[in-house]
Design an enzyme around this catalytic site. Structure first.
Site, short mmCIF file in Angstrom:
data_model
loop_
_atom_site.label_atom_id
_atom_site.label_comp_id
_atom_site.label_asym_id
_atom_site.label_seq_id
_atom_site.Cartn_x
_atom_site.Cartn_y
_atom_site.Cartn_z
N ARG A 47 0.85 -1.20 0.00
CA ARG A 47 0.00 0.00 0.00
C ARG A 47 0.88 1.26 0.00
O ARG A 47 0.63 2.23 -0.70
CB ARG A 47 -0.94 0.01 1.23
CG ARG A 47 -1.97 -1.12 1.20
CD ARG A 47 -3.04 -0.95 2.26
NE ARG A 47 -2.59 -1.20 3.63
CZ ARG A 47 -2.57 -2.39 4.24
NH1 ARG A 47 -2.99 -3.47 3.58
NH2 ARG A 47 -2.17 -2.51 5.49
N LYS A 137 -12.83 14.02 5.33
CA LYS A 137 -13.97 13.48 4.58
C LYS A 137 -14.77 12.53 5.45
O LYS A 137 -14.21 11.75 6.22
CB LYS A 137 -13.48 12.71 3.35
CG LYS A 137 -14.62 12.15 2.51
CD LYS A 137 -14.14 11.11 1.50
CE LYS A 137 -14.43 9.71 1.99
NZ LYS A 137 -14.14 8.68 0.99
N GLU A 178 -19.99 14.15 2.39
CA GLU A 178 -20.25 13.22 1.28
C GLU A 178 -21.50 12.37 1.53
O GLU A 178 -21.43 11.34 2.21
CB GLU A 178 -19.04 12.29 1.07
CG GLU A 178 -19.28 11.29 -0.08
CD GLU A 178 -18.12 10.33 -0.32
OE1 GLU A 178 -17.16 10.32 0.47
OE2 GLU A 178 -18.20 9.58 -1.31
N LYS A 220 -19.62 16.68 -1.52
CA LYS A 220 -19.18 15.60 -2.42
C LYS A 220 -20.37 14.69 -2.69
O LYS A 220 -20.59 13.71 -1.98
CB LYS A 220 -18.03 14.84 -1.77
CG LYS A 220 -17.58 13.60 -2.53
CD LYS A 220 -16.24 13.10 -2.06
CE LYS A 220 -15.85 11.81 -2.75
NZ LYS A 220 -14.46 11.41 -2.51
P1 13P Z 1 -15.15 6.69 -5.95
O1 13P Z 1 -14.83 7.86 -6.84
O2 13P Z 1 -14.41 5.44 -6.31
O3 13P Z 1 -16.62 6.50 -5.79
O4 13P Z 1 -14.57 7.05 -4.52
C1 13P Z 1 -14.76 8.32 -4.01
C2 13P Z 1 -14.86 8.26 -2.55
O5 13P Z 1 -14.09 8.91 -1.86
C3 13P Z 1 -15.89 7.43 -1.93
O6 13P Z 1 -15.99 7.72 -0.57
#
Ligand code: 13P
Length: 337
Positions: A47, A137, A178, A220
């Site tokens: 990773r 986030k 998000e 988001k």
């Molecule tokens: P994806 O663009 O692969 O959906 O991932 C964005 C993300 O941060 C999901 O929490």
């Protein structure tokens, strides 16, 4: 610097024309799935190798303003042996951190989910800040069916997102909020629009209740698309449906909307973002915060071999550059060649 000035300075760095956010914050089980798809066993060292490679892509900072990290990565050194956050800063990129603890079933609401992680978050945020994180986030997830998400799920997740955002701002960390409405299912684009509108409306109700400063946050959302079990909609249909919802429910005070890719192919995610930005100015900047749509080609090119470093970085830069172009409606399919 005052907390207010810290927030303002970070949001200015994150929301810039032609630049977006790279979501490289996959939890260990999720990155294991992605690595498995390219035949690599996910170990801490692998990773670290992969993420060091993509973050040190020359020129990445021209198109990427921020990178969201998983907790493990924020504490790791890159292949150059300096902290990952320092590597990003040297590229002119702001380091961010995923702070939620993932989702679980919402009790008494079959099929709905709720995101965990508020307990102890204030202390964790302080630690992340000393490690260099300047934004965060939190992802809430909504399943769609004729009956889902329930009112209870819409309200509970909105409340949690708002409490997270308020905690972040109180210590000078810009929150990315998000609310992901999943693509899984055979719902129509109209159903997706309806659910997204209800979800985002409730999120802004809760943000208001908790007095979150809209000028120093990023939304988001998902794009409004039909379910993955249905025929795909054109980029124009997606752009029109998404903008109609956002214009109804996202205050103009929000500086940036950075979409997730949610299972769209890399090319679709770029094309759809471009279609939105081709429709003239909107009240907010419309950009990307993609995980899969930015990284899939780079992961394929890597296949677990450090020797493939140049190919990884070329693939990474290509998607970043094309999505950067999509931020101003200047992307053309021919640019893929
Ligand atoms: P994806 O663009 O692969 O959906 O991932 C964005 C993300 O941060 C999901 O929490």
């Amino acid at each position: 610097m005052s907390i207010e000035n810290e927030l303002r300075s970070t949001i200015q760095k994150l929301v810039q024309p032609g630049r977006g956010i790279l979501a490289a914050d996959e939890s260990n089980p999720t990155i294991a799935k992605r690595f498995n798809a390219v035949g690599v066993e996910s170990t801490e060292d692998k990773r670290r190798e992969y993420r060091s490679l993509i973050f040190s892509t020359p020129g990445l900072g021209d198109f990427v303003s921020g990178v969201i990290l998983f907790e493990e990565t924020l504490g790791q050194n890159s292949l150059d042996n300096g902290p990952m956050a320092k590597l990003l800063e040297s590229q002119g990129i702001v380091p961010g951190i995923k702070v939620d603890k993932g989702k679980k079933p919402l009790i008494n609401a079959p099929g709905d989910e709720i995101t965990y992680g508020l307990d102890g978050l204030d202390d964790r945020l302080k630690t992340y800040k000393t490690q260099g994180a300047r934004f965060a986030k939190w992802r809430s997830v909504y399943n769609i069916s004729d009956a889902l998400p329930s009112r209870a799920a819409i309200e509970a997740n909105a409340e949690v997102l708002a409490r997270y955002a308020a905690l972040c701002q109180a210590i000078g960390i810009v929150p990315i909020v998000e609310p992901e409405v999943l693509m899984d299912g055979d719902h129509t684009i109209e159903r997706s629009a309806h659910v997204n509108e209800a979800v985002i409306t409730e999120v802004f109700n809760a943000l208001g209740r908790h007095r979150v400063h809209l000028e120093t946050m990023i939304l988001k959302p998902s794009m409004v698309t039909p379910g993955s079990g249905c025929a795909k909609a054109s980029a124009d249909e997606v752009a029109e449906a998404t903008l109609r919802v956002l214009r109804r429910v996202v205050p103009a005070a929000v500086p940036g909307i950075n979409f997730l890719s949610g299972g769209q192919t890399p090319e679709e995610a770029t094309l759809n973002l471009n279609a939105m930005n081709s429709r003239g100015p909107q009240p907010w900047s419309l950009s990307f915060s993609y995980g899969r749509a930015l990284q899939e080609p780079a992961q394929k090119a890597w296949a677990g071999k450090l020797d493939n470093g140049n190919a990884v970085q070329n693939a990474m830069l290509k998607r970043a550059r094309l999505n950067g172009a999509a931020c101003s409606g200047e992307y053309k399919a021919a640019m893929e060649d």
